[in-house]
Scaffold this motif. Structure first.
Motif, PDB file in Angstrom:
ATOM      1  N   GLY A  73       0.798  -1.217   0.000  1.00 54.63           N
ATOM      2  CA  GLY A  73       0.000   0.000   0.000  1.00 54.63           C
ATOM      3  C   GLY A  73       0.830   1.265   0.000  1.00 54.63           C
ATOM      4  O   GLY A  73       0.316   2.351   0.236  1.00 54.63           O
ATOM      5  N   ILE A  77      -0.512   3.292  -4.810  1.00 56.69           N
ATOM      6  CA  ILE A  77      -1.904   2.901  -5.033  1.00 56.69           C
ATOM      7  C   ILE A  77      -1.964   1.808  -6.082  1.00 56.69           C
ATOM      8  O   ILE A  77      -1.289   1.875  -7.108  1.00 56.69           O
ATOM      9  CB  ILE A  77      -2.700   4.116  -5.520  1.00 56.69           C
ATOM     10  N   ASN A 135      -5.536  -2.322   3.040  1.00 57.49           N
ATOM     11  CA  ASN A 135      -5.978  -1.269   2.133  1.00 57.49           C
ATOM     12  C   ASN A 135      -4.999  -0.115   2.020  1.00 57.49           C
ATOM     13  O   ASN A 135      -5.013   0.620   1.060  1.00 57.49           O
ATOM     14  CB  ASN A 135      -7.322  -0.706   2.598  1.00 57.49           C
ATOM     15  N   SER A 136      -4.195   0.041   3.032  1.00 57.81           N
ATOM     16  CA  SER A 136      -3.298   1.182   3.000  1.00 57.81           C
ATOM     17  C   SER A 136      -2.005   0.770   3.693  1.00 57.81           C
ATOM     18  O   SER A 136      -1.942  -0.267   4.349  1.00 57.81           O
ATOM     19  CB  SER A 136      -3.911   2.356   3.754  1.00 57.81           C
ATOM     20  N   TYR A 137      -1.026   1.617   3.528  1.00 58.29           N
ATOM     21  CA  TYR A 137       0.244   1.297   4.137  1.00 58.29           C
ATOM     22  C   TYR A 137       0.096   1.190   5.646  1.00 58.29           C
ATOM     23  O   TYR A 137       0.618   0.292   6.274  1.00 58.29           O
ATOM     24  CB  TYR A 137       1.267   2.388   3.788  1.00 58.29           C
ATOM     25  N   GLY A 141      -4.880   7.925  -1.356  1.00 62.99           N
ATOM     26  CA  GLY A 141      -4.660   6.802  -0.447  1.00 62.99           C
ATOM     27  C   GLY A 141      -5.379   7.004   0.877  1.00 62.99           C
ATOM     28  O   GLY A 141      -6.095   6.137   1.356  1.00 62.99           O
ATOM     29  N   SER A 195      -8.659   4.794   2.380  1.00 63.02           N
ATOM     30  CA  SER A 195      -8.675   4.042   3.627  1.00 63.02           C
ATOM     31  C   SER A 195      -9.662   4.652   4.604  1.00 63.02           C
ATOM     32  O   SER A 195     -10.233   3.975   5.448  1.00 63.02           O
ATOM     33  CB  SER A 195      -7.273   3.979   4.241  1.00 63.02           C
ATOM     34  N   SER A 228      -3.293   7.086   5.500  1.00 66.44           N
ATOM     35  CA  SER A 228      -2.129   6.275   5.153  1.00 66.44           C
ATOM     36  C   SER A 228      -0.952   7.177   4.862  1.00 66.44           C
ATOM     37  O   SER A 228      -1.101   8.311   4.437  1.00 66.44           O
ATOM     38  CB  SER A 228      -2.419   5.424   3.933  1.00 66.44           C
TER      39      SER A 228
END
Ligand SMILES: Nc1ncnc2c1ncn2[C@@H]1O[C@H](COP(=O)(O)OP(=O)(O)OP(=O)(O)O)[C@@H](O)[C@H]1O
Ligand SMILES: [Mg+2]
Lengths: 517, 343
Positions: free
Chosen positions: A316, A319, A337-339, B327, B331, B339
């Motif tokens: 993540g 994208i 879903n995200s870092y 991003g 999220s 994020s």
């Protein structure tokens, strides 16, 4: 390509009249002595190897030769005449050209402008565009690399940047060319290309000083090699008088346990921990991937094949345009879903661009290591200083930081040691999934063995490991399974038994059908 | 020979279309241009007088833009000059305090240069961060402007010259506009075609590389601050002439407006990226916006709100920041907190 007729025959042997000498060079940083009374001399037409562990002082010595650093003692002598100390101009005029360990190009300037940087041809202050382009294209021609002269550096691949840097060194019409770990970011094919090129240039009478952690490269092109350890010159030998393992022993000052060969005890792979399905992102065209607990999965392929893009999409950090990533621990499946969600679900990610992505250069090593481990190190959200110290020290020792001073700023450490710091900070988490992008780039042989051992230990402890590496022996040594990536797709999957250098490379370059492999 | 080994390093040159695409992709002014078009269209629909009365608009652009152009030179090197507005004020006061007009102008410009030298001295020789050094200068010079002027506007001795200066002299162009255009061309040429100016990018983009390549980094920084000081002084001279008096409070909005123009124009505050042309585009967007809002009778406070929004829009549409934003938004909607795409 080794049947190049000019090289072997015309290259002068050691003992010819030296063109460049370092005489009793001493360089201190604060209290520490980085280079201690080192003398070397290099003859025209000679390729002179320089090896040593991370922090041995190789780059420092070269920066003294190039006039970037002023030595505390000793001098640099070219053609028998002493150079003005600490003057890049004087070094350039004397024909000394350095290709830095870190890329030292200006991102927003064009290829041509970077090649002439500092020596831009001008008329009354105005840049002579045509002449500038002529110089640049001549230099690129000399190394036989094609690239658009008007392209800004930011838009080039890492490998191309490296070659542009070499072109810049060549454009200065050097008599001494110094290359500080030029192959660290190159693929085997590109490395081959570079080594051939250097042999050709040496054949034309250029003196070359070549630094690398890859011993086979030293044996392939160098006439003589000097070994540095802790700033001291341990030995200078003719390449025909020494064997690879002897060089390594001299570097580390003890006999290195031959752990390189010990094959990994196969762990019964557990459940699938990391599952990626249909990942699409710029440079990635639909990839499925599973990593099991205790398994080490390798991603092979050429630089630019999309491996880094793939792992960045998985964690993540970039994208993804399509696809799902799930992590499955303790019987629960969770989407990533995200870092940030990746990290909180037990991912650790060691990026490729460590200097920019992974390290706060002005913070101490200790603080850098503590950064992703704050929750373990604090109570009621208050960081516990004492605990950080011992925690960081343990990890720094584990990766073999040199010198092992965790209270120094990360930016003061040598290139290879900075890599170790980034690695240390993620290893500390005992993650469920760890993704390593080029984990040992620029790291010396001794530390490499240590890092490999750490990675194996992690896997044995049940961590799912995903490794991207352009270093084939490393990949073959570490991975249980290798997926070879080409053009953003998985071109083939090889088990540990099937994989060897040839099978990986032919998949990577897409020649498998041709050769019927 | 080795080329036949088939390692692929260079990329193919495409046809015209891809050539154009590449050229666009290489520029840093894309967003500034898009924003300008957006602002222009919106203005065209709601308040076309901003274009019919284009002299007014151009005057406004010149007012906002001149200082921004000089400032860009410094920002390109990764340094900041917060003292530009105070420089403008103090130079105006110096000029008006001298009875002889020509002498006054020369003195004002010289003071601008000296301020640049002093700024650079603190940054380069003493080693103070430029934000702090020029912040100090900001206060010092503003105070100096008040002291020299005895805290009230100083009348210009030769008022006629001032009145004449406010009039168009080249077709519909006033001297202010002409000076602005000349300054733009000069600086644009300087950072694209002159070696010293081009090397500003190296100083800002990779200072270590600049040092290693033998670029006289310190001298370049001196040049940059001197440009910014000189241009600010020039703006002070123009202001004083047009108003036939020098006000020690002059230019209070100039500082923020010039930073805004540069940022909207795609100039990276940490240096190395951006262009004089971008700043021009940024200043033009701001100028049109201000004139249009004024003409529609929007209050200054509300104008500031709009400008703030435009500035943020310009910054978050930067591809790098955009990635972060998308991003985070994703999220967020998926029920998670933001994020941070870092390693
Ligand atoms: N600017 C600096 N300030 C303080 N110490 C430094 C600085 N540069 C290098 N050192 C120290 O000098 C020693 C030698 O560093 P050097 O970069 O020459 O190592 P190296 O042999 O090139 O290692 P590597 O293989 O990791 O590149 C190291 O201990 C390093 O920490
Ligand atoms: Mg080094």
């Amino acid at each position: 390509m080794s049947e190049n007729p000019t090289t072997e025959t015309t290259r002068q042997d050691a003992g010819g009249r030296a063109i460049i000498e370092a005489r009793n060079v001493v360089k201190r940083f604060g209290g520490a002595t980085a280079v201690d009374d080192v003398s070397i001399e290099v003859a025209p037409g000679e390729i002179y190897g320089l090896v040593g562990e991370n922090g041995a002082g190789k780059s420092t010595l070269m920066r003294v030769l190039a006039g970037i650093l002023t030595p505390d003692h000793g001098s640099v002598v070219v053609d028998g005449r002493e150079l003005e100390a600490g003057s890049t101009r004087a070094a350039l005029e004397a024909g000394i050209s350095l290709v830095h360990q870190e890329l030292s190009l200006v991102p927003e300037l064009t290829v041509a402008e970077n090649i002439v940087l500092g020596t831009t041809p001008v008329q009354a202050g105005f840049i002579k565009k045509r002449e500038m382009k002529k110089i640049a294209s001549d230099a690129l021609e000399e190394i036989r690399v094609q690239v658009d002269l008007d392209e800004p550096i930011v838009r080039l691949s890492v490998a191309l940047r490296q070659f542009v840097e070499i072109a810049r060194a060549i454009a200065r019409k050097p008599r001494v060319l110094i290359l500080d770990e030029p192959t660290a970011t190159l693929t085997p094919a590109e490395t081959d290309y570079l080594l051939d090129m250097l042999e050709r240039l040496a054949g034309q009478g250029l003196a070359i000083i070549y630094i690398s952690h890859r011993i086979p490269e030293i044996f392939r092109i160098c006439n003589r090699v000097s070994v540095l350890r802790d700033g001291h010159l341990v030995d200078t030998v003719s390449i025909s008088d020494i064997k690879p393992n002897e060089i390594v022993d001299k570097m580390v000052g003890r006999e290195l346990k031959q752990e390189l060969e010990t094959s990994r005890t196969k762990v019964a792979a557990g459940d699938v921990v990391l599952q990626a399905r249909g990942i699409k992102a710029p440079g990635v065209n639909g990839i499925d991937l599973d990593v099991r607990a205790g398994e080490i999965v390798g991603l092979g392929g050429l630089v630019g094949a999309g491996r880094t893009e793939l792992v960045r999409a998985i964690v993540g950090a970039d994208i993804k345009s399509a696809g799902t990533v799930t992590i499955n621990t303790d019987g629960t499946m969770r989407r990533v879903n995200s870092y940030r969600s990746a990290i909180s679900h037990g991912f650790a990610y060691v990026p490729e661009e460590r200097r920019t992505d992974g390290l706060a250069l002005t913070m101490t090593v200790s603080d850098n290591i503590a950064l992703p481990n704050r929750s373990q190190l604090s109570r009621y959200s208050v960081l516990m200083r004492g605990k950080i110290g011992t925690f960081a020290k343990e990890l720094a020792d584990a990766v073999g930081l040199r010198p092992p001073e965790i209270q120094r700023e990360a930016g003061d450490f040598s290139g290879g040691n900075q890599q170790k710091v980034v690695l240390a900070k993620w290893l500390g988490r005992k993650p469920d999934v760890i993704i390593l992008d080029e984990p040992t780039r620029g790291v010396d042989v001794g530390a490499k063995v240590e890092i490999h051992r750490l990675v194996r230990d992690l896997a044995e402890g049940g961590t799912a490991v995903l490794v991207v590496s352009s270093d084939l022996p490393e990949l073959l040594d570490l991975a249980d399974v290798i997926h070879v990536v080409r053009d953003g797709r998985i071109a083939g999957t090889l088990s540990r038994d099937e994989a060897d250098e040839k099978s990986v490379m032919s998949l990577a370059s897409g020649e498998s059908q041709v050769r019927g492999l | 020979m080795s080329q036949a080994q088939g390692i692929q390093l260079g990329q193919e040159q495409g046809g015209l279309v891809s050539r154009i695409r590449v050229t666009i992709a290489r520029r840093t002014e894309g967003r500034a241009l898009a924003l300008l078009i957006l602002v222009a269209i919106a203005t065209w629909i709601t308040e076309p007088t901003a274009f019919t009365a284009w002299e007014v608009t151009l005057g406004r652009v010149a007012l906002i833009g001149l200082v921004a152009l000089g400032l860009t030179a410094v920002i390109l090197m990764g340094e900041l000059d917060l003292s530009v507005a105070s420089t403008l004020a103090v130079c105006g006061v110096v000029m008006a305090s001298i009875d002889n007009l020509a002498l006054g102008v020369v003195a004002a410009l010289a003071v601008g240069l000296i301020i640049g030298v002093v700024n650079a001295f603190f940054v380069v020789v003493v080693g103070i961060n430029s934000f702090i050094a020029s912040l100090g200068m900001l206060f010092f010079l503003r105070g100096a402007a008040f002291v020299i002027s005895n805290e009230e506007p100083v009348r210009l001795a030769s008022r006629d010259a001032g009145i004449a200066f406010g009039k168009p002299f080249l077709g519909p162009l006033t001297p202010r506009m002409v000076i602005f255009i000349v300054a733009f061309i000069a600086l644009q040429v300087f950072v694209t075609r002159v070696r010293a100016g081009r090397e500003f990018y190296a100083v800002g983009g990779n200072r270590e590389a600049a040092y290693d390549a033998g670029i006289p980094v310190r001298r370049r920084i001196f040049t940059g601050f001197m440009i910014s000081g000189f241009v600010a002084a020039l703006a002070g001279v123009i202001n004083t002439l047009e108003r036939t008096a020098a006000d020690p409070t002059a230019g209070s909005t100039v500082l923020l407006a010039s930073f805004a123009a540069a940022i909207i124009g795609g100039v990276l505050l940490t240096g190395g990226r951006g262009s004089i042309f971008g700043t021009l585009l940024g200043a033009t967007s701001l100028g049109i916006l201000q004139v249009a809002l004024t003409l529609t009778g929007v209050q200054v406070d509300v104008q500031n709100i709009v400008i703030g929004l435009v500035l943020l829009l310009a910054v978050i549409t930067d591809p790098n920041s955009l990635r972060t934003v998308v991003g985070s938004a994703r999220s967020l909607f998926q029920g998670r907190s933001g994020s941070h795409p870092v390693g």
